[in-house]
Design a protein around this motif. Structure first.
Motif, PDB file in Angstrom:
ATOM      1  N   SER A  79     -24.515 -56.806  -6.449  1.00  0.00           N
ATOM      2  CA  SER A  79     -25.105 -58.299  -7.028  1.00  0.00           C
ATOM      3  C   SER A  79     -23.365 -59.352  -7.038  1.00  0.00           C
ATOM      4  O   SER A  79     -23.888 -60.026  -6.381  1.00  0.00           O
ATOM      5  N   VAL A  80     -22.688 -58.518  -7.566  1.00  0.00           N
ATOM      6  CA  VAL A  80     -21.191 -59.466  -7.407  1.00  0.00           C
ATOM      7  C   VAL A  80     -20.968 -60.077  -5.929  1.00  0.00           C
ATOM      8  O   VAL A  80     -20.757 -61.342  -6.105  1.00  0.00           O
ATOM      9  N   VAL A  81     -21.163 -59.201  -5.022  1.00  0.00           N
ATOM     10  CA  VAL A  81     -20.851 -59.287  -3.852  1.00  0.00           C
ATOM     11  C   VAL A  81     -22.193 -60.681  -3.144  1.00  0.00           C
ATOM     12  O   VAL A  81     -21.957 -61.929  -2.933  1.00  0.00           O
ATOM     13  N   ILE A  82     -23.375 -60.614  -3.059  1.00  0.00           N
ATOM     14  CA  ILE A  82     -24.129 -61.311  -3.554  1.00  0.00           C
ATOM     15  C   ILE A  82     -23.923 -62.869  -3.871  1.00  0.00           C
ATOM     16  O   ILE A  82     -23.726 -64.188  -3.340  1.00  0.00           O
ATOM     17  N   VAL A  83     -23.660 -62.864  -5.264  1.00  0.00           N
ATOM     18  CA  VAL A  83     -23.629 -64.233  -5.609  1.00  0.00           C
ATOM     19  C   VAL A  83     -22.116 -64.864  -5.895  1.00  0.00           C
ATOM     20  O   VAL A  83     -21.986 -65.426  -5.724  1.00  0.00           O
ATOM     21  N   VAL A  84     -21.037 -63.987  -5.561  1.00  0.00           N
ATOM     22  CA  VAL A  84     -19.685 -64.680  -5.058  1.00  0.00           C
ATOM     23  C   VAL A  84     -20.253 -64.823  -3.332  1.00  0.00           C
ATOM     24  O   VAL A  84     -19.203 -66.516  -3.233  1.00  0.00           O
ATOM     25  N   VAL A 102     -10.526 -63.785  -3.565  1.00  0.00           N
ATOM     26  CA  VAL A 102      -9.412 -62.648  -4.548  1.00  0.00           C
ATOM     27  C   VAL A 102      -9.966 -62.257  -5.305  1.00  0.00           C
ATOM     28  O   VAL A 102      -9.877 -61.014  -6.154  1.00  0.00           O
ATOM     29  N   MET A 103     -10.531 -63.309  -6.077  1.00  0.00           N
ATOM     30  CA  MET A 103     -11.664 -63.116  -7.400  1.00  0.00           C
ATOM     31  C   MET A 103     -12.130 -61.107  -7.003  1.00  0.00           C
ATOM     32  O   MET A 103     -12.740 -60.665  -8.194  1.00  0.00           O
ATOM     33  N   LEU A 104     -13.135 -61.699  -5.857  1.00  0.00           N
ATOM     34  CA  LEU A 104     -13.819 -60.953  -5.966  1.00  0.00           C
ATOM     35  C   LEU A 104     -13.050 -59.210  -4.898  1.00  0.00           C
ATOM     36  O   LEU A 104     -13.627 -57.851  -5.489  1.00  0.00           O
ATOM     37  N   VAL A 105     -12.444 -59.435  -4.560  1.00  0.00           N
ATOM     38  CA  VAL A 105     -11.469 -58.579  -4.600  1.00  0.00           C
ATOM     39  C   VAL A 105     -10.692 -58.173  -5.145  1.00  0.00           C
ATOM     40  O   VAL A 105     -10.995 -56.737  -5.397  1.00  0.00           O
TER      41      VAL A 105
END
Length: 120
Positions: A79-84, A102-105
């Motif tokens: 879900s985070v990968v889709i939104v970000v 960077v936040m995603l990583v």
């Protein structure tokens, strides 16, 4: 002290619920803070919070068992990968894209190194 805990709990609940829909706000830490505050200040708010779908989806397993199963970690990550990812795609500014990446990583690193992985 009760009023202070209740106030912090309400603010943390609002931020946690907003965080469930906005990728830049963390849901779990805010709801953990809220449940802590409500447990010490208001049985009614505490009981209401732990019955909400947002709490049960994001926090209950972590609160009760101290981590997430690998399956739950991948669900959260998806879900985070889709939104970000969509945010990165639609943003026009290079530095904002870099910041989001960077936040995603960092979220992936925290999720898979600092958060305990539970057995199914």
């Amino acid at each position: 002290m009760r009023l202070l805990l209740l106030s912090v709990g309400v603010i943390a609940t609002i931020l946690g619920f907003v965080g469930a829909f906005m990728p830049l706000l963390p849901t779990t830490p805010f709801l953990l803070l809220a449940v802590f505050c409500f447990a010490r200040s208001s049985d009614a708010f505490h009981n209401w919070l732990i019955k909400t779908k947002v709490y049960q989806s994001y926090v209950q397993e972590f609160y009760e068992r101290g981590g997430y199963t690998l399956k739950k970690k991948f669900q959260l990550l998806f879900s985070v990968v889709i939104v970000v990812g969509l945010s990165i795609y639609f943003v026009d500014h290079l530095y904002v894209k870099i910041g989001l990446a960077v936040m995603l990583v960092m979220q992936v690193i925290v999720l898979f190194t600092l958060v305990k992985t539970l057995d199914e």
